[in-house]
Motif scaffolding. Structure first.
Motif, PDB file in Angstrom:
ATOM      1  N   PRO A  41       0.835  -1.206   0.000  1.00 52.15           N
ATOM      2  CA  PRO A  41       0.000   0.000   0.000  1.00 52.15           C
ATOM      3  C   PRO A  41       0.872   1.260   0.000  1.00 52.15           C
ATOM      4  N   PRO A  42       0.384   2.341  -0.607  1.00 54.26           N
ATOM      5  CA  PRO A  42       1.153   3.593  -0.613  1.00 54.26           C
ATOM      6  C   PRO A  42       1.559   3.985   0.812  1.00 54.26           C
ATOM      7  N   GLY A  43       2.813   4.352   0.955  1.00 54.14           N
ATOM      8  CA  GLY A  43       3.300   4.801   2.259  1.00 54.14           C
ATOM      9  C   GLY A  43       3.866   3.700   3.132  1.00 54.14           C
ATOM     10  N   ALA A  44       3.698   2.420   2.740  1.00 56.23           N
ATOM     11  CA  ALA A  44       4.196   1.315   3.575  1.00 56.23           C
ATOM     12  C   ALA A  44       5.723   1.256   3.532  1.00 56.23           C
ATOM     13  N   ARG A  45       6.285   0.741   4.619  1.00 56.83           N
ATOM     14  CA  ARG A  45       7.740   0.569   4.656  1.00 56.83           C
ATOM     15  C   ARG A  45       8.114  -0.645   3.809  1.00 56.83           C
ATOM     16  N   PRO A  46       9.104  -0.538   2.906  1.00 55.57           N
ATOM     17  CA  PRO A  46       9.496  -1.697   2.085  1.00 55.57           C
ATOM     18  C   PRO A  46       9.976  -2.861   2.943  1.00 55.57           C
ATOM     19  N   ILE A  47       9.766  -4.077   2.437  1.00 55.10           N
ATOM     20  CA  ILE A  47      10.301  -5.269   3.096  1.00 55.10           C
ATOM     21  C   ILE A  47      11.100  -6.089   2.074  1.00 55.10           C
ATOM     22  N   ARG A  48      11.956  -6.970   2.602  1.00 54.66           N
ATOM     23  CA  ARG A  48      12.771  -7.835   1.732  1.00 54.66           C
ATOM     24  C   ARG A  48      12.273  -9.278   1.842  1.00 54.66           C
ATOM     25  N   VAL A  49      12.024  -9.884   0.697  1.00 56.49           N
ATOM     26  CA  VAL A  49      11.608 -11.295   0.645  1.00 56.49           C
ATOM     27  C   VAL A  49      12.714 -12.096  -0.031  1.00 56.49           C
ATOM     28  N   LEU A  50      13.225 -13.100   0.666  1.00 50.93           N
ATOM     29  CA  LEU A  50      14.206 -13.996   0.063  1.00 50.93           C
ATOM     30  C   LEU A  50      13.460 -15.187  -0.530  1.00 50.93           C
ATOM     31  N   HIS A  51      13.571 -15.347  -1.843  1.00 51.44           N
ATOM     32  CA  HIS A  51      12.888 -16.449  -2.542  1.00 51.44           C
ATOM     33  C   HIS A  51      13.924 -17.495  -2.930  1.00 51.44           C
ATOM     34  N   ILE A  52      13.804 -18.693  -2.335  1.00 48.05           N
ATOM     35  CA  ILE A  52      14.713 -19.791  -2.672  1.00 48.05           C
ATOM     36  C   ILE A  52      13.895 -20.927  -3.293  1.00 48.05           C
ATOM     37  N   SER A  53      14.554 -21.744  -4.103  1.00 48.06           N
ATOM     38  CA  SER A  53      13.829 -22.809  -4.791  1.00 48.06           C
ATOM     39  C   SER A  53      14.809 -23.831  -5.353  1.00 48.06           C
ATOM     40  N   ASP A  54      14.308 -25.056  -5.563  1.00 46.59           N
ATOM     41  CA  ASP A  54      15.015 -26.063  -6.360  1.00 46.59           C
ATOM     42  C   ASP A  54      16.464 -26.300  -5.929  1.00 46.59           C
TER      43      ASP A  54
END
Ligand SMILES: [Fe+2]
Length: 301
Positions: A41-54
């Motif tokens: 949503p506008p104004g939200a603090r960014p977050i980091r997502v680590l995507h691992i796979s395979d």
């Protein structure tokens, strides 16, 4: 005459060098791919997502394990594992050990077919001309300890999204989450998680091992903002400046890896950390994990 024999020898030498590079050098080259998806949503603090796979882990893959463990240094707010973690019955403990401190972070996962069925010897080039699905039609009873793997991750607090739906808090964000078991072997049961998402949630994430349009379409119809998948290995054997030849799934070549639009949603397909132990080659398609920064959408109007 000399030219006639030199050309085949040169081609054979180039092919041998290419196979050697794919099996020895690129097999051990990892990269962290970074991308940004404006889904908050506008104004939200960014977050980091680590995507691992395979990961397709066997107990001896020390380089892979230490690289995976090192990813904690990027301080992800959320970790998502889109499956195919195993390639050996004794790989559960090494895989959980490799996740290490990542297990202390919020996380969620789905299974891929290789978490259930051990890999079978086959010609690696077969990947290029046929799907691996028929193998699984002949194999009914899983022979890998997928339950033990799942228990290790849920025991650490990660959410099992195999045909499940839920909700998690990440920082200040209220996130609706859902996933399916591997659609590549037809274990997905989308009807069990179907239904419109909650517009009051800050974000809606849908997770699947294989990026099959029949599943991705239903996620987008239900209002999921961010879709995460693996399985393709980015094409695994690619042509420089051309890309993947096949995706081994229903997704198109253009979206075989990386962050792209999928209708109103964003789709990240991981090229994955590994490959089948019977086809341990990669060419022009590095092993990877993704660090996705989720940022706010621009305010409309
Ligand atoms: Fe895989």
């Amino acid at each position: 005459m000399r030219t006639r024999t030199a050309l085949p020898l040169t081609l054979a030498g180039a092919a041998a060098a290419g196979i050697g590079y794919a099996a020895v050098v690129e097999r051990n080259l990892f990269r962290l791919r970074r991308a940004e998806a404006p889904v908050l949503p506008p104004g939200a603090r960014p977050i980091r997502v680590l995507h691992i796979s395979d990961a397709h882990l066997t107990p001896g893959r020390k380089l892979l394990m230490s690289w995976l463990r090192s990813l904690d240094m990027y301080d992800p707010d959320l970790v998502v594992n889109t499956g195919d973690s195993l390639a050996h019955p004794d790989a559960v403990r090494p895989f959980l050990d490799a996740l290490g401190p990542l297990l202390d972070r919020p996380g969620m996962f789905v299974y891929g077919s290789n978490d259930l069925y051990s890999p079978q010897p086959k010609n690696p080039a077969r990947y290029l001309w046929r799907s691996s699905t028929p193998d699984y039609k002949k194999r009914v009873t899983p022979d890998l300890p997928w339950g033990e793997l799942g228990a290790g991750m849920t025991g650490a607090g990660w959410v099992d999204l195999n045909n499940h739906r839920g909700r998690i808090k990440v920082g200040d964000l209220d996130i609706e989450i859902a996933g399916v078991h591997d659609p590549h072997i037809k274990r997905d049961r989308y009807d069990e998680i179907a239904g419109p998402t909650d517009p009051a949630a800050d974000l809606r994430i849908g997770v699947t091992h294989s990026p099959e349009p029949r599943v991705l379409d239903r996620f987008t119809e239900d209002g999921y903002d961010l879709l995460l998948a693996g399985h393709t290995h980015g094409g695994q054997l690619c042509i420089p400046y051309y890309g993947a030849l096949v995706t081994n799934s229903g997704i198109d070549r253009h979206r075989v890896k990386g962050l792209h639009r999928y209708g109103p949603a964003w789709l990240n397909v991981s090229a994955g950390l590994g490959a089948s132990r019977w086809g341990p080659v990669r060419f022009a398609c590095r092993r990877e994990a993704t660090l996705l920064t989720l940022s706010p959408r621009e305010a409309s109007g």
